[in-house]
Each structure stands twice: as structure tokens, then as C-alpha cells.
Design an enzyme around this catalytic site. Structure first.
Site, mmCIF file in Angstrom:
data_model
loop_
_atom_site.group_PDB
_atom_site.id
_atom_site.type_symbol
_atom_site.label_atom_id
_atom_site.label_comp_id
_atom_site.label_asym_id
_atom_site.label_seq_id
_atom_site.Cartn_x
_atom_site.Cartn_y
_atom_site.Cartn_z
ATOM 1 N N ASP A 67 -15.264 9.020 7.776
ATOM 2 C CA ASP A 67 -14.071 9.609 7.172
ATOM 3 C C ASP A 67 -14.185 9.749 5.651
ATOM 4 O O ASP A 67 -15.116 9.225 5.036
ATOM 5 C CB ASP A 67 -12.828 8.779 7.540
ATOM 6 C CG ASP A 67 -13.083 7.277 7.474
ATOM 7 O OD1 ASP A 67 -13.997 6.853 6.735
ATOM 8 O OD2 ASP A 67 -12.382 6.517 8.151
ATOM 9 N N ASP A 136 -3.644 -2.071 11.554
ATOM 10 C CA ASP A 136 -2.762 -1.386 12.506
ATOM 11 C C ASP A 136 -3.514 -0.913 13.752
ATOM 12 O O ASP A 136 -2.974 -0.167 14.565
ATOM 13 C CB ASP A 136 -2.063 -0.197 11.818
ATOM 14 C CG ASP A 136 -3.049 0.862 11.321
ATOM 15 O OD1 ASP A 136 -4.281 0.694 11.510
ATOM 16 O OD2 ASP A 136 -2.596 1.871 10.736
ATOM 17 N N HIS A 138 -6.349 0.924 13.828
ATOM 18 C CA HIS A 138 -7.055 2.207 13.746
ATOM 19 C C HIS A 138 -8.574 2.021 13.783
ATOM 20 O O HIS A 138 -9.091 0.967 13.419
ATOM 21 C CB HIS A 138 -6.627 3.028 12.515
ATOM 22 C CG HIS A 138 -7.060 2.499 11.182
ATOM 23 N ND1 HIS A 138 -6.286 2.602 10.047
ATOM 24 C CD2 HIS A 138 -8.193 1.873 10.763
ATOM 25 C CE1 HIS A 138 -6.922 2.089 9.020
ATOM 26 N NE2 HIS A 138 -8.082 1.630 9.424
ATOM 27 N N GLU A 143 -5.037 6.763 13.107
ATOM 28 C CA GLU A 143 -3.894 5.860 13.041
ATOM 29 C C GLU A 143 -3.185 5.792 14.393
ATOM 30 O O GLU A 143 -3.403 6.655 15.262
ATOM 31 C CB GLU A 143 -2.923 6.370 11.959
ATOM 32 C CG GLU A 143 -3.528 6.443 10.559
ATOM 33 C CD GLU A 143 -3.685 5.070 9.891
ATOM 34 O OE1 GLU A 143 -3.970 4.082 10.585
ATOM 35 O OE2 GLU A 143 -3.525 5.005 8.652
#
Ligand code: PGA
Length: 262
Positions: A67, A136, A138, A143
Site C-alpha cells: 500500500d 482494527d 485490517h 479496513e
């Protein structure tokens, strides 16, 4: 899913580096998927040590990063491009033309993402993908609520992720809102997924990934469906796993031919 609990970050990272090195030795032109963040730093320094002290050769290796932030130039100090050069590429002999990092400044992001997917395919697919996990849940920057079959695309970061990544920027306000990330489906096509997770703040996410239901609310949980996913944690990140003793038992009692002997 193979869960390997190690006493500390150093031991866990060295084991991870050995697993990467084994792929590189067996297939000198392997395609590696790379991650950024704090998690893989020691693994990368160990790979650099293998390269410098043990002649591990990366000349024919191809890499694809997971990413990049939208709107950051490669030269921006917080870009993942800068991160990768500073922490890995500068010390290895991977030819520049075989290094791929999403272009955060692309004027046509959907076209760029299609091209990135095409380049992964043209390279023969990813042999081993290094992964971290967000607090979280991811993977990459997929996400919660990301499609579990998503491809490389633009994503909007959660407030939590922007907070987690703020230390790399002047402050939270400066963390970009958008990123380009390989999709969950893209990651799942890698032949081996090597996930590292360290520290107490990852314990909840690790427990949900390994022992919770498979759900887009915890994108990393899809790794339960992967044929060759290896999760290496330190004790703290493993502290909320209900079957931690079983995973230790399995690792300690692997048949000799399955052991990671280096
Ligand atoms: P970290 O990030 O390695 O900095 O903890 C992991 C992630 O967000 O995927």
C-alpha cells in the site's frame, strides 16, 4: 493457519526472516509482497544481515508493496516508498525496475490499480506476502467492511488507523485520508501469507483474526481460509488467544520434516 508464539519480537522476527530467506533460496526469482509499519522492521534488518553476511542474493527478486498513501510524493519522509528505501531496499541488491510500490500521486487511480494487479499477475503472482495487522483487524489498508474479495483500489482510512499512524507524521491531521492498497482478494492469492503481530495492543485483533468468525469486520480473519498462512506473534500479542497452549504444543511437536530448521 499456523500460529507460532515466540517469546519476544526479536525471536519472532528472526524466525520470520528465515522463512522469507528459505523462499528466496529455493526460488531465486521469487516474488515477495512487502509490508510497512513498525512490525516488519526487525525482519527486514535480519534479511539485510543475511544478504551482507551470508550472501543471500536478491538480484532476481521482484517485490510488490501492499500500500501507499494517496497524495504523498515518493520522496515524502512518511511515504511508504521512503520507508522501504530507508529500511530495506538501500541495503539489498534488488534491481530498481523490479521494485513495485503503489503510486500515491497517480493522476488516474483506478487505472493505476488495474495496472498494479496486472503487474502482479505478469510477474507470476506473489510467492510470499509479508503482513502486519492493524489494531482494527485490517491487512494492507483493507479496513473493516472491506470486501473479502476486493482487489487493489483506493480506500479511506478509519479514524483509528489515522491515530495509529500519526507518529509517522507531524500530527494526526497530516495523516492522509486515502490510500491505495492491494485488496483482500489480491493478498489471498499469495502462495504464502506470513503475518507478524507484536505487542499487547494487537492482542484483540490477533484473537479475532485467529479464533473469531470470518467476517469483513475483521478483514484479517479471511486468512483462516488461506491454504498456507503463518502467523508469528510475541507473547503479548498472543495473550488473548484461547488455544495458545495448543498452538505451542503443535509447534513444539511438528514432525521433523515439517520443522523450520535453519
Ligand atoms: P504496524 O502497523 O506494523 O505499524 O503496527 C501494522 C498495520 O497497520 O498493518
Amino acid at each position: 493457519m499456523e500460529v507460532i508464539i515466540q517469546p519476544d519480537i526479536k525471536t519472532a522476527s528472526v524466525l520470520g526472516a528465515h522463512i522469507v530467506a528459505r523462499v528466496v533460496k529455493r526460488k531465486p526469482d521469487a516474488v515477495l509482497g512487502l509490508a510497512t509499519g513498525n512490525t516488519p522492521l526487525l525482519l527486514y534488518s535480519e534479511l539485510i544481515r543475511f544478504h551482507k553476511e551470508e550472501n543471500l542474493d536478491f538480484e532476481y527478486i521482484t517485490t510488490f508493496n501492499l500500500d501507499e498513501y494517496v497524495g504523498l510524493a515518493p520522496s515524502h519522509p512518511a511515504s511508504y516508498n521512503s520507508f522501504m528505501w530507508k529500511n530495506l531496499f538501500i541495503d539489498l541488491n534488488i534491481p530498481r525496475h523490479r521494485i513495485h510500490i503503489p503510486d500515491g500521486l497517480s493522476p488516474d487511480i483506478p487505472a493505476f490499480c488495474r495496472q498494479y494487479e496486472g503487474a502482479i499477475k505478469a510477474a507470476g503472482g506473489i510467492d510470499l506476502q509479508i503482513l502486519g495487522i492493524g489494531t482494527d483487524g485490517h491487512i494492507g489498508f483493507n479496513e473493516p467492511s472491506s470486501s473479502l474479495s476486493s482487489r487493489t483500489r483506493i480506500k479511506t482510512l478509519t479514524m483509528q488507523t489515522r491515530k495509529d499512524n500519526a507518529p509517522f507524521f507531524e500530527d494526526e491531521e497530516h495523516v492522509p485520508q486515502h490510500v491505495i492498497t492491494m485488496g483482500v482478494g489480491t493478498i489471498m492469492e499469495s502462495r504464502i501469507c506470513l503475518m507478524l503481530a507484536f505487542g499487547a495492543k494487537k492482542a484483540d485483533a490477533v484473537a479475532r483474526m485467529v479464533e473469531g468468525p470470518i467476517t469483513a469486520s475483521v478483514p484479517a480473519s479471511i486468512l483462516q481460509m488461506h491454504q498456507h498462512a503463518i502467523v508469528i506473534t510475541d507473547e503479548e500479542a498472543a495473550s488473548k488467544l484461547e488455544r495458545a497452549d495448543y498452538y505451542r504444543w503443535v509447534y513444539d511437536n511438528k514432525p521433523y520434516w515439517q520443522k523450520y530448521s535453519f
